[in-house]
Scaffold this active site. Structure first.
Site, PDB file in Angstrom:
ATOM      1  N   ASP A 165       0.830  -1.217   0.000  1.00 45.85           N
ATOM      2  CA  ASP A 165       0.000   0.000   0.000  1.00 45.85           C
ATOM      3  C   ASP A 165       0.862   1.264   0.000  1.00 45.85           C
ATOM      4  O   ASP A 165       0.362   2.363   0.233  1.00 45.85           O
ATOM      5  CB  ASP A 165      -0.927   0.000   1.230  1.00 45.85           C
ATOM      6  CG  ASP A 165      -0.146  -0.072   2.537  1.00 45.85           C
ATOM      7  OD1 ASP A 165       1.106  -0.112   2.496  1.00 45.85           O
ATOM      8  OD2 ASP A 165      -0.786  -0.077   3.604  1.00 45.85           O
ATOM      9  N   HIS A 167       3.490   1.828   2.081  1.00 48.16           N
ATOM     10  CA  HIS A 167       4.059   2.250   3.361  1.00 48.16           C
ATOM     11  C   HIS A 167       5.571   2.033   3.419  1.00 48.16           C
ATOM     12  O   HIS A 167       6.114   1.157   2.752  1.00 48.16           O
ATOM     13  CB  HIS A 167       3.343   1.615   4.566  1.00 48.16           C
ATOM     14  CG  HIS A 167       3.610   0.166   4.828  1.00 48.16           C
ATOM     15  ND1 HIS A 167       2.633  -0.803   4.809  1.00 48.16           N
ATOM     16  CD2 HIS A 167       4.745  -0.478   5.167  1.00 48.16           C
ATOM     17  CE1 HIS A 167       3.158  -1.974   5.115  1.00 48.16           C
ATOM     18  NE2 HIS A 167       4.444  -1.804   5.337  1.00 48.16           N
ATOM     19  N   GLU A 204       1.701   4.018   7.741  1.00 50.87           N
ATOM     20  CA  GLU A 204       0.594   3.601   6.894  1.00 50.87           C
ATOM     21  C   GLU A 204       0.042   4.788   6.095  1.00 50.87           C
ATOM     22  O   GLU A 204       0.295   5.956   6.439  1.00 50.87           O
ATOM     23  CB  GLU A 204      -0.510   3.006   7.774  1.00 50.87           C
ATOM     24  CG  GLU A 204      -0.095   1.737   8.515  1.00 50.87           C
ATOM     25  CD  GLU A 204       0.001   0.501   7.609  1.00 50.87           C
ATOM     26  OE1 GLU A 204       0.327   0.630   6.420  1.00 50.87           O
ATOM     27  OE2 GLU A 204      -0.246  -0.601   8.131  1.00 50.87           O
TER      28      GLU A 204
HETATM   29  C1  GLP Z   1       6.519  -4.504   6.701  1.00 49.64           C
HETATM   30  C2  GLP Z   1       7.665  -3.652   7.288  1.00 49.64           C
HETATM   31  C3  GLP Z   1       8.257  -2.776   6.232  1.00 49.64           C
HETATM   32  C4  GLP Z   1       8.528  -3.610   5.010  1.00 49.64           C
HETATM   33  C5  GLP Z   1       7.223  -4.007   4.383  1.00 49.64           C
HETATM   34  C6  GLP Z   1       7.377  -4.965   3.212  1.00 49.64           C
HETATM   35  O1  GLP Z   1       5.275  -4.157   7.143  1.00 49.64           O
HETATM   36  N1  GLP Z   1       7.297  -2.865   8.414  1.00 49.64           N
HETATM   37  O2  GLP Z   1       9.455  -2.181   6.734  1.00 49.64           O
HETATM   38  O3  GLP Z   1       9.263  -2.877   4.074  1.00 49.64           O
HETATM   39  O4  GLP Z   1       6.309  -4.490   5.310  1.00 49.64           O
HETATM   40  O5  GLP Z   1       7.562  -6.271   3.648  1.00 49.64           O
HETATM   41  P1  GLP Z   1       8.134  -7.419   2.748  1.00 49.64           P
HETATM   42  O6  GLP Z   1       9.529  -7.044   2.425  1.00 49.64           O
HETATM   43  O7  GLP Z   1       8.060  -8.659   3.592  1.00 49.64           O
HETATM   44  O8  GLP Z   1       7.274  -7.487   1.526  1.00 49.64           O
END
Ligand code: GLP
Length: 257
Positions: free
Chosen positions: A136, A138, A143
Site C-alpha cells: 500500500d 508504506h 501507513e
Molecule cells: C513490513 C515492514 C516494512 C517492510 C514491508 C514490506 O510491514 N514494516 O518495513 O518494508 O512491510 O515487507 P516485505 O519485504 O516482507 O514485503
C-alpha cells in the site's frame, strides 16, 4: 529518485549490498538504518558473505531499525529483534550495544519514541537508510495518511498490512495490530536512502511512489522530497512504470562512469 532496474531480486540485492559495503569501507563508523521483511534478506545475506569472505568490518558501525511490532518481546520469534539477530546480526561483527531497535514492550511509548529520536541524533544521524515497501506504499510502518512530518511513534496497522504480513505468522489473528515506527520525517533525515522492492505485488506501490503525486496516501512518495534516494527493482516491481526506458538510459550512463 534514481531508479535501477535488474532482471531479478538477487542481482538487485547484490548491487544494493555493494553500495552499503562501499559506505562501510569509506566510513567505518557509519550509522545504518535497517529494515525488516522479506525484501532485504538477500541484501543481508550478501553483506554477511562479504564480512566472512572479504573482511567487511562492521565493528565501528551503529544501526537503527525502522520499526517493531508493539506487544512482542525481543525474544518473540516474530519480533523484528529476532529477525535481525537471525538474518543479520549473528552473521556480522556489529557490537550489540550499538544496534538499536524500538522496544515493542516499552511501557511509556511516547518517552521511548522521543528517546529513540534522541539516540539517532546523538549518533550523528543515519548515513544510509535501507527501506522495503509495503504493497500500500508504506515505509517502515507509516501507513497511508501518515503525516509526511511524522516522527517515531505508535502506529495502528491497516488490515491490508496485517493481511500482507500474515504470511510470516501462523495465522492472521496472531499479527499484531500496532507497531512503533520511525516517522516519515525521521526517515527523510537520513543522508542517503536505498529502497528495494521486488515482485509484481509491489508494482502499483512502486509506480505511485516514483511517478505519482506526493501524497500522504502513499507514504513512500515522500521520498520524492529527498535528494539522494536510489530505488532497486526487479522486473515485476518495475512493471507498471511508464518511464522505464529513461531509467535504463540513466542506469547505463551511471555504469559507464
Ligand atoms: C513490513 C515492514 C516494512 C517492510 C514491508 C514490506 O510491514 N514494516 O518495513 O518494508 O512491510 O515487507 P516485505 O519485504 O516482507 O514485503
Amino acid at each position: 529518485m534514481r531508479v535501477f532496474l535488474y532482471s531479478d531480486e538477487q542481482a538487485a540485492s547484490v548491487e544494493a549490498a555493494r553500495q552499503v559495503a562501499a559506505l562501510v569501507r569509506r566510513k567505518p563508523a557509519a550509522v545504518l538504518g535497517l529494515a525488516t521483511g522479506g525484501t532485504p534478506l538477500a541484501l543481508y545475506k550478501e553483506l554477511i558473505r562479504q564480512h566472512g569472505q572479504e573482511g567487511l568490518d562492521f565493528s565501528g558501525c551503529t544501526t537503527f531499525n525502522l520499526d517493531e511490532y508493539a506487544g512482542l518481546a525481543p525474544s518473540h520469534p516474530m519480533s523484528y529483534h529476532h529477525y535481525m539477530r537471525e538474518n543479520f546480526f549473528e552473521g556480522v561483527n556489529l557490537p550489540a550495544e550499538r544496534t538499536n531497535i524500538p522496544d515493542g514492550l516499552a511501557e511509556d511509548i511516547p518517552a521511548h519514541c522521543a528517546d529513540y529520536e534522541a539516540k539517532i541524533h546523538s549518533a550523528g544521524g543515519v548515513d544510509l537508510q535501507i527501506l522495503g515497501l509495503g504493497s500500500d506504499g508504506h515505509i517502515g510502518f507509516n501507513e497511508p495518511t501518515s503525516s509526511l512530518g511524522s516522527r517515531t511513534r505508535f502506529q495502528t496497522l491497516t488490515e491490508n498490512t496485517r493481511t500482507d504480513n500474515a504470511r510470516y505468522f501462523a495465522s492472521l489473528e496472531e499479527v499484531p495490530r500496532h507497531a512503533i515506527t520511525m516517522g516519515i520525517a525521521t526517515i527523510l533525515e537520513a543522508r542517503e536512502i536505498i529502497l528495494l522492492a521486488f515482485g509484481a505485488a509491489k508494482a502499483a506501490a512502486v509506480a505511485s511512489m516514483i511517478e505519482g503525486p506526493l501524497a500522504a496516501m502513499v507514504p513512500a512518495s515522500a521520498l520524492q522530497l529527498h535528494p539522494a534516494v536510489r530505488v532497486f527493482l526487479d522486473e515485476g516491481a518495475a512493471s507498471l512504470l511508464t518511464k522505464k526506458d529513461y531509467y535504463r538510459y540513466l542506469q547505463q550512463q551511471c555504469a559507464g562512469q
